[in-house]
Design a protein around this motif. Structure first.
Motif, PDB file in Angstrom:
ATOM      1  N   ILE A 175       0.848  -1.205   0.000  1.00  0.00           N
ATOM      2  CA  ILE A 175       0.000   0.000   0.000  1.00  0.00           C
ATOM      3  C   ILE A 175       0.878   1.247   0.000  1.00  0.00           C
ATOM      4  O   ILE A 175       0.639   2.193  -0.759  1.00  0.00           O
ATOM      5  CB  ILE A 175      -0.945   0.011   1.228  1.00  0.00           C
ATOM      6  CG1 ILE A 175      -1.911  -1.172   1.195  1.00  0.00           C
ATOM      7  CG2 ILE A 175      -1.694   1.335   1.329  1.00  0.00           C
ATOM      8  CD1 ILE A 175      -2.868  -1.179   0.041  1.00  0.00           C
ATOM      9  N   ASN A 223      -7.507   8.830  -2.191  1.00  0.00           N
ATOM     10  CA  ASN A 223      -8.405   7.820  -1.629  1.00  0.00           C
ATOM     11  C   ASN A 223      -7.615   6.805  -0.799  1.00  0.00           C
ATOM     12  O   ASN A 223      -8.023   6.444   0.308  1.00  0.00           O
ATOM     13  CB  ASN A 223      -9.179   7.126  -2.750  1.00  0.00           C
ATOM     14  CG  ASN A 223     -10.153   6.110  -2.208  1.00  0.00           C
ATOM     15  OD1 ASN A 223     -10.854   6.354  -1.233  1.00  0.00           O
ATOM     16  ND2 ASN A 223     -10.177   4.944  -2.838  1.00  0.00           N
ATOM     17  N   MET A 224      -6.476   6.372  -1.333  1.00  0.00           N
ATOM     18  CA  MET A 224      -5.662   5.393  -0.592  1.00  0.00           C
ATOM     19  C   MET A 224      -5.142   5.988   0.713  1.00  0.00           C
ATOM     20  O   MET A 224      -5.152   5.332   1.753  1.00  0.00           O
ATOM     21  CB  MET A 224      -4.506   4.906  -1.453  1.00  0.00           C
ATOM     22  CG  MET A 224      -4.938   4.015  -2.596  1.00  0.00           C
ATOM     23  SD  MET A 224      -3.536   3.493  -3.593  1.00  0.00           S
ATOM     24  CE  MET A 224      -2.966   2.123  -2.610  1.00  0.00           C
ATOM     25  N   LEU A 239      -6.415   8.447   2.478  1.00  0.00           N
ATOM     26  CA  LEU A 239      -7.519   8.647   3.424  1.00  0.00           C
ATOM     27  C   LEU A 239      -7.966   7.338   4.071  1.00  0.00           C
ATOM     28  O   LEU A 239      -8.386   7.324   5.225  1.00  0.00           O
ATOM     29  CB  LEU A 239      -8.685   9.345   2.731  1.00  0.00           C
ATOM     30  CG  LEU A 239      -8.422  10.802   2.324  1.00  0.00           C
ATOM     31  CD1 LEU A 239      -9.615  11.365   1.557  1.00  0.00           C
ATOM     32  CD2 LEU A 239      -8.073  11.665   3.522  1.00  0.00           C
ATOM     33  N   GLN A 240      -7.855   6.230   3.334  1.00  0.00           N
ATOM     34  CA  GLN A 240      -8.204   4.921   3.902  1.00  0.00           C
ATOM     35  C   GLN A 240      -7.226   4.512   4.994  1.00  0.00           C
ATOM     36  O   GLN A 240      -7.584   3.768   5.907  1.00  0.00           O
ATOM     37  CB  GLN A 240      -8.217   3.847   2.812  1.00  0.00           C
ATOM     38  CG  GLN A 240      -9.409   3.907   1.900  1.00  0.00           C
ATOM     39  CD  GLN A 240      -9.348   2.815   0.832  1.00  0.00           C
ATOM     40  OE1 GLN A 240      -8.546   1.905   0.904  1.00  0.00           O
ATOM     41  NE2 GLN A 240     -10.205   2.938  -0.167  1.00  0.00           N
ATOM     42  N   TYR A 241      -5.985   4.972   4.885  1.00  0.00           N
ATOM     43  CA  TYR A 241      -4.945   4.584   5.847  1.00  0.00           C
ATOM     44  C   TYR A 241      -4.439   5.805   6.629  1.00  0.00           C
ATOM     45  O   TYR A 241      -3.276   5.888   6.998  1.00  0.00           O
ATOM     46  CB  TYR A 241      -3.777   3.902   5.115  1.00  0.00           C
ATOM     47  CG  TYR A 241      -4.189   2.593   4.522  1.00  0.00           C
ATOM     48  CD1 TYR A 241      -4.194   1.432   5.284  1.00  0.00           C
ATOM     49  CD2 TYR A 241      -4.624   2.521   3.197  1.00  0.00           C
ATOM     50  CE1 TYR A 241      -4.601   0.229   4.742  1.00  0.00           C
ATOM     51  CE2 TYR A 241      -5.030   1.323   2.650  1.00  0.00           C
ATOM     52  CZ  TYR A 241      -5.024   0.188   3.427  1.00  0.00           C
ATOM     53  OH  TYR A 241      -5.428  -1.013   2.887  1.00  0.00           O
ATOM     54  N   LEU A 242      -5.324   6.729   6.912  1.00  0.00           N
ATOM     55  CA  LEU A 242      -4.963   7.963   7.593  1.00  0.00           C
ATOM     56  C   LEU A 242      -4.476   7.724   9.022  1.00  0.00           C
ATOM     57  O   LEU A 242      -3.695   8.501   9.559  1.00  0.00           O
ATOM     58  CB  LEU A 242      -6.156   8.922   7.599  1.00  0.00           C
ATOM     59  CG  LEU A 242      -5.851  10.394   7.742  1.00  0.00           C
ATOM     60  CD1 LEU A 242      -4.799  10.849   6.735  1.00  0.00           C
ATOM     61  CD2 LEU A 242      -7.112  11.213   7.590  1.00  0.00           C
ATOM     62  N   ASN A 243      -4.890   6.624   9.611  1.00  0.00           N
ATOM     63  CA  ASN A 243      -4.456   6.303  10.974  1.00  0.00           C
ATOM     64  C   ASN A 243      -3.012   5.791  11.016  1.00  0.00           C
ATOM     65  O   ASN A 243      -2.449   5.618  12.087  1.00  0.00           O
ATOM     66  CB  ASN A 243      -5.403   5.301  11.636  1.00  0.00           C
ATOM     67  CG  ASN A 243      -5.539   4.020  10.818  1.00  0.00           C
ATOM     68  OD1 ASN A 243      -5.258   4.003   9.620  1.00  0.00           O
ATOM     69  ND2 ASN A 243      -5.989   2.960  11.468  1.00  0.00           N
ATOM     70  N   HIS A 244      -2.394   5.555   9.852  1.00  0.00           N
ATOM     71  CA  HIS A 244      -0.991   5.151   9.775  1.00  0.00           C
ATOM     72  C   HIS A 244      -0.167   6.375   9.352  1.00  0.00           C
ATOM     73  O   HIS A 244      -0.302   6.860   8.233  1.00  0.00           O
ATOM     74  CB  HIS A 244      -0.783   4.036   8.738  1.00  0.00           C
ATOM     75  CG  HIS A 244      -1.498   2.767   9.068  1.00  0.00           C
ATOM     76  ND1 HIS A 244      -1.029   1.872  10.000  1.00  0.00           N
ATOM     77  CD2 HIS A 244      -2.656   2.243   8.593  1.00  0.00           C
ATOM     78  CE1 HIS A 244      -1.856   0.854  10.079  1.00  0.00           C
ATOM     79  NE2 HIS A 244      -2.862   1.046   9.237  1.00  0.00           N
ATOM     80  N   SER A 292       1.640   6.384   5.905  1.00  0.00           N
ATOM     81  CA  SER A 292       0.979   6.642   4.625  1.00  0.00           C
ATOM     82  C   SER A 292       1.051   8.130   4.255  1.00  0.00           C
ATOM     83  O   SER A 292       1.293   8.483   3.099  1.00  0.00           O
ATOM     84  CB  SER A 292      -0.472   6.152   4.629  1.00  0.00           C
ATOM     85  OG  SER A 292      -1.256   6.910   5.523  1.00  0.00           O
ATOM     86  N   TYR A 327       3.165   9.748   1.196  1.00  0.00           N
ATOM     87  CA  TYR A 327       2.425  10.649   0.308  1.00  0.00           C
ATOM     88  C   TYR A 327       3.201  11.953   0.106  1.00  0.00           C
ATOM     89  O   TYR A 327       3.380  12.432  -1.014  1.00  0.00           O
ATOM     90  CB  TYR A 327       1.052  10.922   0.925  1.00  0.00           C
ATOM     91  CG  TYR A 327       0.061  11.647   0.057  1.00  0.00           C
ATOM     92  CD1 TYR A 327      -0.600  11.006  -0.975  1.00  0.00           C
ATOM     93  CD2 TYR A 327      -0.242  12.989   0.298  1.00  0.00           C
ATOM     94  CE1 TYR A 327      -1.548  11.668  -1.757  1.00  0.00           C
ATOM     95  CE2 TYR A 327      -1.180  13.662  -0.473  1.00  0.00           C
ATOM     96  CZ  TYR A 327      -1.823  12.998  -1.497  1.00  0.00           C
ATOM     97  OH  TYR A 327      -2.748  13.654  -2.266  1.00  0.00           O
TER      98      TYR A 327
END
Length: 171
Positions: A4, A50-51, A53-58, A61, A65
């Protein structure tokens, strides 16, 4: 998670590279090519965002980015330097009044317009040379080879009308 992060990094590099190229093409007046790139660019942007935001808790990521963004700018600028679209005008002011620089540049195929100018310490040879941007460094080195003390200014023209180059540029 590594896959990811690599995907986010790659997508961001592609997006920002396209963004950088699109901006440069827009500034160069190539709006239709820029518009085509923007269609691709925004699609890649939405996928990458989108990717993330899906892994914002990491935190990784978001870090990847941001790093992809920085590398995308560097790659986009590097590509733009390599394709070197457009033209430059070099204004050269030289103490050499013997026509030696003009002759050397014309022998290498450059169009040179020259006249006598008046400087603080007397007469100077003033020249303008229009060249393709991809030839800028070679031309600059040639000028300084012939006259290491020459005063050189590089300008990026936007509009052309008349003269020797007009028919060449329209091709």
């Amino acid at each position: 998670m590594i896959k990811i992060l690599l995907a986010i990094f790659g997508i961001q590099i592609v997006y920002v590279t396209a963004f950088t190229l699109r901006m440069i093409l827009t500034l160069k007046g190539l709006k239709y090519i820029a518009a085509a790139i923007s269609t691709f660019e925004i699609t890649v942007y939405v996928l990458g965002l989108n990717m993330v935001l899906q892994y914002l808790n990491h935190w990784s990521s978001l870090t990847v980015y941001a790093l992809g963004y920085a590398l995308g700018i560097i790659i986009g600028a590097w590509i733009e330097e390599k394709i070197a679209l457009g033209y430059v005008t070099l204004k050269v002011i030289s103490q050499q009044m013997n026509g030696h620089i003009e002759k050397a540049l014309r022998q290498k195929g450059y169009g040179v317009t020259s006249w006598v100018g008046s400087g603080r310490d007397g007469e100077r040879s003033v020249m303008e040379i229009l060249a393709k941007r991809k030839n800028h460094e070679k031309l600059y080195r040639l000028i300084l080879e012939v006259d290491p003390k020459a005063f050189v200014i590089t300008i990026e023209p936007r509009h052309f009308h008349g003269g020797f180059w007009t028919s060449v540029i329209k091709r």
